[in-house]
Structures are given as structure tokens and as C-alpha cells.
Design an enzyme around this catalytic site. Sequence first.
Site, mmCIF file in Angstrom:
data_model
loop_
_atom_site.group_PDB
_atom_site.id
_atom_site.type_symbol
_atom_site.label_atom_id
_atom_site.label_comp_id
_atom_site.label_asym_id
_atom_site.label_seq_id
_atom_site.Cartn_x
_atom_site.Cartn_y
_atom_site.Cartn_z
ATOM 1 N N GLY A 181 2.364 -1.189 2.914
ATOM 2 C CA GLY A 181 1.244 -1.426 2.375
ATOM 3 C C GLY A 181 1.515 -0.774 1.071
ATOM 4 N N ASP A 182 1.726 0.681 1.508
ATOM 5 C CA ASP A 182 1.918 1.080 0.221
ATOM 6 C C ASP A 182 2.884 0.213 -0.864
ATOM 7 O OD1 ASP A 182 1.984 3.929 -1.457
ATOM 8 O OD2 ASP A 182 3.709 4.000 -0.725
ATOM 9 N N ALA A 183 3.423 0.344 -0.859
ATOM 10 C CA ALA A 183 4.831 -0.588 -1.225
ATOM 11 C C ALA A 183 3.919 -1.343 -1.892
ATOM 12 C CB ALA A 183 5.607 -0.955 -0.346
#
Length: 137
Positions: free
Chosen positions: A24-26
Site C-alpha cells: 500500500g505504501d508503494a
Amino acid sequence: MKIEETLSTAELAAYNATTLAYIGDAVMSLWVRTHLIMQGCGKTGVLQKQSEAWVSARAQSTYLRALMDQGFFDEAETAIILRGRNSKTESRAKNASMMEYRMATGLEALIGYLYLSNQTVRMQELWNEILKLGEAK
């Protein structure tokens, strides 16, 4: 896994929340970087600085709180957010409180879940709301 493949709900349930937050961060970083480039920003140093303002734990926590206050998330999404928020992590936030860091992890976990389950319409709805909040600051 091919990009167009979708994981089943059971398969996604097997992933821990920090794994979902990792992807999700990516995904969020890609959304933000694409947005900034489309706005005409071309210098990498400026892009990096502007990107950090959007994807910091403090900013992500602010987005999540605002969206929760609006009732944006359904019950299943809220459960994923809480899984992320409550997950044990070795990492520490550099410029945010532990609660902000945990809230950001919850948002990232949801984004990772939506991405891995190929829920592109819902991802776009979420990004549109984050975009409104980010541009309002």
C-alpha cells in the site's frame, strides 16, 4: 503473480497487515508521484520534497482520520484499517507520533488490500478523496 491477477479474500486474509501496508505504501507513493508530475513538477529534488508531504505518516494519519469522520469506509474496510493500525511493527516514525504512524499503517494496509484484490474503482474513489484532502492543506 501477474499484475492483472487478483488474490481471493481468503488469500488476502492470510497476509499480515504490515505486508498489506508494504504494498500500500508503494501504491500511494506511485499515486502521489504521478500526480505531482502531471502537475508539471519536473525537478527530482522538488518532487521528492513535495512527495514526502503527501506520504508522511502525519499526512496519511490526517487523511485517514478525515475520511473516517466522513464515514467513507465500509465495515470490511474499517476492519482492514484496524488490522493495520493494531499490527505490531519494528519500525518507528521519524517525524510523527506513534499513533500517527499506526494510523498511517492502517491506511496503507487498506490501499494494499484494495490493490491486491484488484478493486480499481474503490482505489480511485479513495485516491480522489485523498487528493481533495491533500490539495486543501
